[in-house]
Write a protein that holds these residues in place. Structure first.
Motif, PDB file in Angstrom:
ATOM      1  N   ASP A 133       0.812  -1.215   0.000  1.00 40.22           N
ATOM      2  CA  ASP A 133       0.000   0.000   0.000  1.00 40.22           C
ATOM      3  C   ASP A 133       0.846   1.267   0.000  1.00 40.22           C
ATOM      4  O   ASP A 133       0.504   2.256  -0.663  1.00 40.22           O
ATOM      5  N   SER A 134       1.944   1.245   0.730  1.00 39.80           N
ATOM      6  CA  SER A 134       2.731   2.476   0.924  1.00 39.80           C
ATOM      7  C   SER A 134       3.793   2.702  -0.147  1.00 39.80           C
ATOM      8  O   SER A 134       4.036   3.841  -0.556  1.00 39.80           O
ATOM      9  N   LEU A 135       4.431   1.629  -0.624  1.00 33.15           N
ATOM     10  CA  LEU A 135       5.578   1.798  -1.519  1.00 33.15           C
ATOM     11  C   LEU A 135       5.536   0.954  -2.785  1.00 33.15           C
ATOM     12  O   LEU A 135       5.651   1.469  -3.893  1.00 33.15           O
ATOM     13  N   ALA A 136       5.376  -0.358  -2.626  1.00 33.10           N
ATOM     14  CA  ALA A 136       5.622  -1.292  -3.729  1.00 33.10           C
ATOM     15  C   ALA A 136       4.688  -1.110  -4.913  1.00 33.10           C
ATOM     16  O   ALA A 136       5.087  -1.334  -6.057  1.00 33.10           O
ATOM     17  N   LYS A 137       3.439  -0.703  -4.659  1.00 33.86           N
ATOM     18  CA  LYS A 137       2.465  -0.652  -5.760  1.00 33.86           C
ATOM     19  C   LYS A 137       2.837   0.369  -6.827  1.00 33.86           C
ATOM     20  O   LYS A 137       2.335   0.306  -7.950  1.00 33.86           O
ATOM     21  N   HIS A 138       3.719   1.285  -6.508  1.00 32.97           N
ATOM     22  CA  HIS A 138       4.127   2.297  -7.483  1.00 32.97           C
ATOM     23  C   HIS A 138       5.274   1.821  -8.369  1.00 32.97           C
ATOM     24  O   HIS A 138       5.710   2.540  -9.258  1.00 32.97           O
ATOM     25  N   PHE A 141       7.649  -3.584 -11.347  1.00 27.73           N
ATOM     26  CA  PHE A 141       7.911  -5.006 -11.105  1.00 27.73           C
ATOM     27  C   PHE A 141       7.509  -5.431  -9.696  1.00 27.73           C
ATOM     28  O   PHE A 141       6.810  -6.433  -9.510  1.00 27.73           O
ATOM     29  N   PHE A 142       7.951  -4.671  -8.700  1.00 27.63           N
ATOM     30  CA  PHE A 142       7.711  -5.073  -7.316  1.00 27.63           C
ATOM     31  C   PHE A 142       6.251  -4.904  -6.896  1.00 27.63           C
ATOM     32  O   PHE A 142       5.804  -5.555  -5.950  1.00 27.63           O
ATOM     33  N   GLY A 143       5.497  -4.048  -7.599  1.00 29.51           N
ATOM     34  CA  GLY A 143       4.083  -3.886  -7.270  1.00 29.51           C
ATOM     35  C   GLY A 143       3.301  -5.175  -7.455  1.00 29.51           C
ATOM     36  O   GLY A 143       2.732  -5.717  -6.495  1.00 29.51           O
ATOM     37  N   ASN A 192      -4.920   1.323 -22.954  1.00 31.98           N
ATOM     38  CA  ASN A 192      -3.627   1.205 -23.629  1.00 31.98           C
ATOM     39  C   ASN A 192      -2.629   0.345 -22.855  1.00 31.98           C
ATOM     40  O   ASN A 192      -1.528   0.784 -22.513  1.00 31.98           O
ATOM     41  N   ASN A 193      -2.997  -0.908 -22.579  1.00 24.63           N
ATOM     42  CA  ASN A 193      -2.086  -1.805 -21.861  1.00 24.63           C
ATOM     43  C   ASN A 193      -2.029  -3.193 -22.496  1.00 24.63           C
ATOM     44  O   ASN A 193      -2.009  -4.208 -21.809  1.00 24.63           O
ATOM     45  N   LYS A 194      -2.011  -3.250 -23.836  1.00 25.81           N
ATOM     46  CA  LYS A 194      -2.036  -4.536 -24.538  1.00 25.81           C
ATOM     47  C   LYS A 194      -0.843  -5.421 -24.175  1.00 25.81           C
ATOM     48  O   LYS A 194      -0.973  -6.644 -24.078  1.00 25.81           O
ATOM     49  N   LYS A 195       0.324  -4.824 -23.986  1.00 25.47           N
ATOM     50  CA  LYS A 195       1.501  -5.615 -23.628  1.00 25.47           C
ATOM     51  C   LYS A 195       1.310  -6.292 -22.276  1.00 25.47           C
ATOM     52  O   LYS A 195       1.674  -7.466 -22.090  1.00 25.47           O
ATOM     53  N   HIS A 196       0.756  -5.563 -21.333  1.00 26.15           N
ATOM     54  CA  HIS A 196       0.494  -6.138 -20.014  1.00 26.15           C
ATOM     55  C   HIS A 196      -0.531  -7.258 -20.104  1.00 26.15           C
ATOM     56  O   HIS A 196      -0.423  -8.275 -19.400  1.00 26.15           O
ATOM     57  N   ILE A 197      -1.536  -7.090 -20.951  1.00 26.65           N
ATOM     58  CA  ILE A 197      -2.567  -8.116 -21.104  1.00 26.65           C
ATOM     59  C   ILE A 197      -1.976  -9.397 -21.692  1.00 26.65           C
ATOM     60  O   ILE A 197      -2.290 -10.508 -21.246  1.00 26.65           O
ATOM     61  N   LEU A 198      -1.095  -9.260 -22.675  1.00 26.16           N
ATOM     62  CA  LEU A 198      -0.448 -10.440 -23.254  1.00 26.16           C
ATOM     63  C   LEU A 198       0.388 -11.180 -22.206  1.00 26.16           C
ATOM     64  O   LEU A 198       0.362 -12.414 -22.125  1.00 26.16           O
ATOM     65  N   PHE A 199       1.146 -10.417 -21.420  1.00 28.60           N
ATOM     66  CA  PHE A 199       1.964 -11.033 -20.377  1.00 28.60           C
ATOM     67  C   PHE A 199       1.081 -11.701 -19.334  1.00 28.60           C
ATOM     68  O   PHE A 199       1.383 -12.800 -18.855  1.00 28.60           O
ATOM     69  N   ALA A 200      -0.046 -11.057 -18.999  1.00 30.51           N
ATOM     70  CA  ALA A 200      -0.981 -11.629 -18.033  1.00 30.51           C
ATOM     71  C   ALA A 200      -1.569 -12.932 -18.556  1.00 30.51           C
ATOM     72  O   ALA A 200      -1.759 -13.893 -17.792  1.00 30.51           O
TER      73      ALA A 200
END
Length: 300
Positions: A133-138, A141-143, A192-200
């Motif tokens: 909540d405080s750091l990683a989500k930003h 990779f680590f989010g 606009n996140n097609k690359k993320h969708i493919l990886f998902a």
């Protein structure tokens, strides 16, 4: 319902809470509790009490996590999601922070009533939730990794019911799966996140393949789990394909919602593999409850 009361409820994402309970049931199934048919009455009663305590602990920790997420996102939400309870002024920021803190303390404390390992696992889960909540989500990779780790530890919380971590590496299944959902959600506001969708999509496939390999190698209930796996694949891939074809924020949000709610089906699959088909069906009943609540409260 009083608007302020509803505001606090909205902060906890009620539709998501059954998914947390499903994680616990999956973990308990992995621990072997449901297969211990020789338990005496008093021992069975103790197990039922411990199951309820762990579910309560998990639900409170999840609720704390999403409440504190909105607390940390207060400034961003003023621009991107002004309708949420905190930026809209329905729930004061300080009150929301106290509310989230109390939920987290209760969630961790209740787990200690089961056994020390459960208490320590719940405490670790609370700390990782705060980290996300405080750091990683930003972080790109680590989010997703940290969010997935929260679900993995939640599964371990269920496994810990007997004071040990049988099949602890099963925690990698929700870690990979939730990382995929988190990647998809990156386009929920602007698209606009097609690359993320493919990886998902690749991560989803690895989860399904991993579960099949697990059940085959461990000689578990493979055939009984197939209908659950097929249902899971349909529920997660259908909205994902649509979001890839028409990469709009609305379709992406629908894919995220489907992914979150389908955690219940994923957990039910694990339950069937490690226990009985009827326990898996009981776990699956959390899905209509979650879908009903999703019509009343936002999932994301």
């Amino acid at each position: 319902m009083n608007p302020v009361t509803k505001g606090y409820l909205r902060l906890t994402r009620p539709a998501n809470l059954p998914t947390s309970a499903a994680d616990i049931l999956a973990g308990i199934a992995i621990s072997g509790v449901f297969m211990h048919s020789s338990l005496g009455e008093s021992s069975s009663a103790n197990n039922i009490e411990d199951i309820l305590l762990l579910i309560m602990s998990s639900v409170l920790l999840y609720a704390a996590g999403v409440v504190l997420n909105d607390v940390f996102d207060y400034k961003i939400d003023k621009t991107e999601r002004p309708e949420r309870p905190i930026p809209s002024g329905l729930v004061p920021l300080r009150s929301a922070a106290i509310f989230g803190g109390v939920l987290m303390a209760l969630g961790a404390g209740i787990a200690f009533l089961v056994n020390p390992l459960s208490g320590l696992t719940a405490t670790a889960l609370g700390l990782v939730i705060l980290l996300y909540d405080s750091l990683a989500k930003h972080h790109g990779f680590f989010g997703p990794l940290t969010m997935g780790t929260c679900r993995g530890i939640n599964l371990l919380l269920g496994i810990s019911i007997l004071g040990t971590f049988n099949y602890w590496w099963c925690a990698f299944i929700p870690i990979v799966y939730i990382a995929a959902i988190t990647l998809i959600s990156r386009g929920e506001v602007y698209g606009n996140n097609k690359k993320h969708i493919l990886f998902a999509a690749i991560l989803y496939a690895s989860v399904i393949l991993g579960i099949m390999l697990l059940f085959v190698s461990a000689d578990l209930n493979v055939l009984q789990t197939l209908p659950f796996l097929v249902l899971f694949a349909i529920l997660v891939y259908r909205p994902l394909v649509k979001a890839y074809k028409i990469n709009s924020p609305e379709n992406i949000k629908n894919a995220v919602v489907a992914g979150v709610l389908s955690i219940i089906v994923l957990d039910a699959t694990l339950v069937v593999g490690f226990s009985y088909w009827w326990v898996g069906l009981l776990t699956l009943l959390l899905l209509p409850l979650s879908k009903f609540l999703s019509k009343l409260f936002a999932v994301t």
